[in-house]
Design a protein around this motif. Structure first.
Motif, PDB file in Angstrom:
ATOM      1  N   ILE A 185       0.822  -1.210   0.000  1.00 34.52           N
ATOM      2  CA  ILE A 185       0.000   0.000   0.000  1.00 34.52           C
ATOM      3  C   ILE A 185       0.857   1.261   0.000  1.00 34.52           C
ATOM      4  N   GLU A 186       2.005   1.191   0.663  1.00 32.07           N
ATOM      5  CA  GLU A 186       2.888   2.361   0.704  1.00 32.07           C
ATOM      6  C   GLU A 186       3.694   2.526  -0.583  1.00 32.07           C
ATOM      7  N   GLY A 187       3.652   1.517  -1.457  1.00 27.31           N
ATOM      8  CA  GLY A 187       4.346   1.614  -2.747  1.00 27.31           C
ATOM      9  C   GLY A 187       3.483   1.057  -3.862  1.00 27.31           C
ATOM     10  N   PRO A 188       2.264   1.613  -4.044  1.00 26.62           N
ATOM     11  CA  PRO A 188       1.340   1.062  -5.043  1.00 26.62           C
ATOM     12  C   PRO A 188       1.803   1.312  -6.473  1.00 26.62           C
ATOM     13  N   GLN A 189       1.377   0.406  -7.367  1.00 28.00           N
ATOM     14  CA  GLN A 189       1.653   0.530  -8.809  1.00 28.00           C
ATOM     15  C   GLN A 189       3.153   0.662  -9.078  1.00 28.00           C
ATOM     16  N   ARG A 190       3.917  -0.035  -8.246  1.00 30.12           N
ATOM     17  CA  ARG A 190       5.372  -0.046  -8.409  1.00 30.12           C
ATOM     18  C   ARG A 190       5.857  -1.475  -8.226  1.00 30.12           C
ATOM     19  N   VAL A 191       6.747  -1.940  -9.105  1.00 33.88           N
ATOM     20  CA  VAL A 191       7.249  -3.311  -9.007  1.00 33.88           C
ATOM     21  C   VAL A 191       8.204  -3.418  -7.827  1.00 33.88           C
ATOM     22  N   PRO A 226     -10.936 -12.951  -2.802  1.00 32.87           N
ATOM     23  CA  PRO A 226     -11.514 -14.226  -2.364  1.00 32.87           C
ATOM     24  C   PRO A 226     -12.162 -15.071  -3.456  1.00 32.87           C
ATOM     25  N   THR A 227     -12.540 -14.478  -4.597  1.00 31.20           N
ATOM     26  CA  THR A 227     -13.177 -15.243  -5.670  1.00 31.20           C
ATOM     27  C   THR A 227     -12.463 -14.975  -6.986  1.00 31.20           C
ATOM     28  N   GLU A 228     -12.728 -15.857  -7.969  1.00 26.91           N
ATOM     29  CA  GLU A 228     -12.098 -15.695  -9.284  1.00 26.91           C
ATOM     30  C   GLU A 228     -12.530 -14.402  -9.956  1.00 26.91           C
ATOM     31  N   SER A 229     -13.739 -13.924  -9.605  1.00 25.98           N
ATOM     32  CA  SER A 229     -14.248 -12.692 -10.208  1.00 25.98           C
ATOM     33  C   SER A 229     -13.782 -11.430  -9.478  1.00 25.98           C
ATOM     34  N   SER A 230     -13.081 -11.614  -8.342  1.00 23.04           N
ATOM     35  CA  SER A 230     -12.587 -10.458  -7.595  1.00 23.04           C
ATOM     36  C   SER A 230     -11.543  -9.712  -8.424  1.00 23.04           C
ATOM     37  N   PRO A 231     -11.519  -8.383  -8.342  1.00 20.24           N
ATOM     38  CA  PRO A 231     -10.501  -7.640  -9.099  1.00 20.24           C
ATOM     39  C   PRO A 231      -9.108  -7.986  -8.597  1.00 20.24           C
ATOM     40  N   PRO A 232      -8.164  -8.221  -9.529  1.00 19.04           N
ATOM     41  CA  PRO A 232      -6.803  -8.555  -9.098  1.00 19.04           C
ATOM     42  C   PRO A 232      -6.171  -7.393  -8.346  1.00 19.04           C
ATOM     43  N   MET A 233      -5.583  -7.690  -7.197  1.00 16.73           N
ATOM     44  CA  MET A 233      -4.928  -6.656  -6.390  1.00 16.73           C
ATOM     45  C   MET A 233      -3.405  -6.732  -6.522  1.00 16.73           C
ATOM     46  N   ILE A 234      -2.878  -7.960  -6.490  1.00 18.27           N
ATOM     47  CA  ILE A 234      -1.426  -8.157  -6.507  1.00 18.27           C
ATOM     48  C   ILE A 234      -1.056  -8.870  -7.807  1.00 18.27           C
ATOM     49  N   LYS A 235      -0.279  -8.211  -8.634  1.00 17.66           N
ATOM     50  CA  LYS A 235       0.114  -8.765  -9.932  1.00 17.66           C
ATOM     51  C   LYS A 235       1.535  -9.303  -9.871  1.00 17.66           C
ATOM     52  N   THR A 236       1.713 -10.522 -10.390  1.00 18.80           N
ATOM     53  CA  THR A 236       3.048 -11.108 -10.467  1.00 18.80           C
ATOM     54  C   THR A 236       3.757 -10.579 -11.712  1.00 18.80           C
ATOM     55  N   ILE A 237       4.928 -10.005 -11.503  1.00 19.90           N
ATOM     56  CA  ILE A 237       5.746  -9.520 -12.621  1.00 19.90           C
ATOM     57  C   ILE A 237       6.872 -10.531 -12.806  1.00 19.90           C
ATOM     58  N   ARG A 238       6.729 -11.361 -13.845  1.00 26.92           N
ATOM     59  CA  ARG A 238       7.659 -12.481 -14.031  1.00 26.92           C
ATOM     60  C   ARG A 238       9.119 -12.012 -14.040  1.00 26.92           C
ATOM     61  N   GLY A 239       9.913 -12.656 -13.211  1.00 27.78           N
ATOM     62  CA  GLY A 239      11.334 -12.365 -13.161  1.00 27.78           C
ATOM     63  C   GLY A 239      11.695 -11.104 -12.403  1.00 27.78           C
ATOM     64  N   ALA A 240      10.683 -10.372 -11.909  1.00 26.18           N
ATOM     65  CA  ALA A 240      10.982  -9.096 -11.239  1.00 26.18           C
ATOM     66  C   ALA A 240      10.404  -9.018  -9.832  1.00 26.18           C
ATOM     67  N   GLY A 241       9.189  -9.522  -9.627  1.00 24.87           N
ATOM     68  CA  GLY A 241       8.595  -9.437  -8.299  1.00 24.87           C
ATOM     69  C   GLY A 241       7.087  -9.284  -8.379  1.00 24.87           C
ATOM     70  N   TYR A 242       6.548  -8.345  -7.609  1.00 22.39           N
ATOM     71  CA  TYR A 242       5.104  -8.160  -7.526  1.00 22.39           C
ATOM     72  C   TYR A 242       4.756  -6.677  -7.568  1.00 22.39           C
ATOM     73  N   MET A 243       3.510  -6.394  -7.977  1.00 20.22           N
ATOM     74  CA  MET A 243       3.041  -5.012  -7.998  1.00 20.22           C
ATOM     75  C   MET A 243       1.629  -4.957  -7.432  1.00 20.22           C
ATOM     76  N   PHE A 244       1.371  -3.977  -6.557  1.00 13.25           N
ATOM     77  CA  PHE A 244       0.029  -3.739  -6.028  1.00 13.25           C
ATOM     78  C   PHE A 244      -0.698  -2.850  -7.025  1.00 13.25           C
ATOM     79  N   VAL A 245      -1.764  -3.382  -7.638  1.00 16.19           N
ATOM     80  CA  VAL A 245      -2.420  -2.742  -8.774  1.00 16.19           C
ATOM     81  C   VAL A 245      -3.311  -1.549  -8.412  1.00 16.19           C
ATOM     82  N   PRO A 246      -4.147  -1.630  -7.361  1.00 18.12           N
ATOM     83  CA  PRO A 246      -5.125  -0.555  -7.136  1.00 18.12           C
ATOM     84  C   PRO A 246      -4.486   0.796  -6.824  1.00 18.12           C
ATOM     85  N   LYS A 247      -5.261   1.841  -7.123  1.00 14.27           N
ATOM     86  CA  LYS A 247      -4.890   3.177  -6.712  1.00 14.27           C
ATOM     87  C   LYS A 247      -5.177   3.301  -5.215  1.00 14.27           C
TER      88      LYS A 247
END
Length: 251
Positions: A185-191, A226-247
């Protein structure tokens, strides 16, 4: 047995002399750890198995549990699941040396840290203090105005260490899950790499191939997606790490 309708306490309030419960069927280890922790300013209770652990938790305000995996009757992993069903009480697991499976399962269940046997009492002390610092950082904050983080209808209150879903329901997070979510949350939309997340979440130092971040992220995803239809919050960036998607907005 623990009454299903009687939850364990979340954890005791901040105390200048924290109360630790040591659960281990090895009398020598119980005595050694208990004496060392008492000599270093802790109150200590000890238990040999799940029955004695429940008795202590029902009768005393405990700040943290040191829980051995190998116990007679219900295993430490079973007891950790039991605690975590109703409580965010911090747990440090004692595992067999080199047994990665127990460590990973313990983290998946919601343990806050682990240490492999045989261990140095000083290392155990350092890990206990680190977990308690993470638990108490919000409650120990000064009287500054509360600041909420909001994203996709969710709200995180750092002062209370409390996550609320869009329906207003409080979602229980382990210490590790909370620290990881706050780092995102303190570093959103950043890998963020795994090493950065370990550092930002104040977790233990990464050594070699450390899967603890992946385990915690998997647990966190199940709670905020919690469900497959839930909006993705945490995106896996292959070979780099993770990114928190929401604003993220601060209120």
């Amino acid at each position: 047995m623990q009454d299903d309708d009687k939850p364990f306490p979340a954890h005791a309030a901040i105390d200048p002399e924290p109360h630790v419960l040591v659960v281990d069927d090895d009398g020598a280890i119980r005595s050694l750890v208990s004496k060392f922790l008492r000599d270093n300013g802790f109150r200590v209770s000890a238990a040999r198995d799940g029955r004695e652990m429940r008795e202590v938790l029902d009768s005393a305000a405990i700040n943290l549990v040191v829980l051995d995996v190998m116990l007679p009757g219900a295993s430490g992993l079973d007891l950790a699941r039991e605690i975590r069903r109703t409580s965010s009480l911090p747990i440090v697991m004692l595992t067999a040396k080199g047994d990665e499976t127990d460590r990973i399962v313990g983290l998946e269940i919601g343990a806050d840290d682990y240490i492999a046997k045989p261990f140095s009492p000083r290392e155990l002390l350092a890990r206990i203090k680190a977990v308690l610092r993470r638990v108490n950082v919000g409650a120990a904050a000064s009287g500054a105005p509360a600041r909420l983080f909001r994203f996709e209808g969710w709200a995180l209150d750092p002062a209370r260490r409390e996550l609320t879903d869009p329906g207003g329901v409080v979602v229980d997070l382990s210490t590790g899950e909370y620290d990881l979510l706050l780092a995102f949350i303190e570093g959103p939309q950043r890998v963020l790499s795994r090493d950065q997340l370990l550092d930002l979440a104040r977790n233990r130092v990464a050594t070699g191939f450390d899967r603890s971040i992946d385990v915690q992220i998997s647990r966190l995803r199940r709670k905020i997606e919690p469900t497959e239809s839930s909006p993705p919050m945490i995106k896996t960036i292959r070979g780099a790490g993770y990114m928190f998607v929401p604003k993220v907005e601060r209120a």
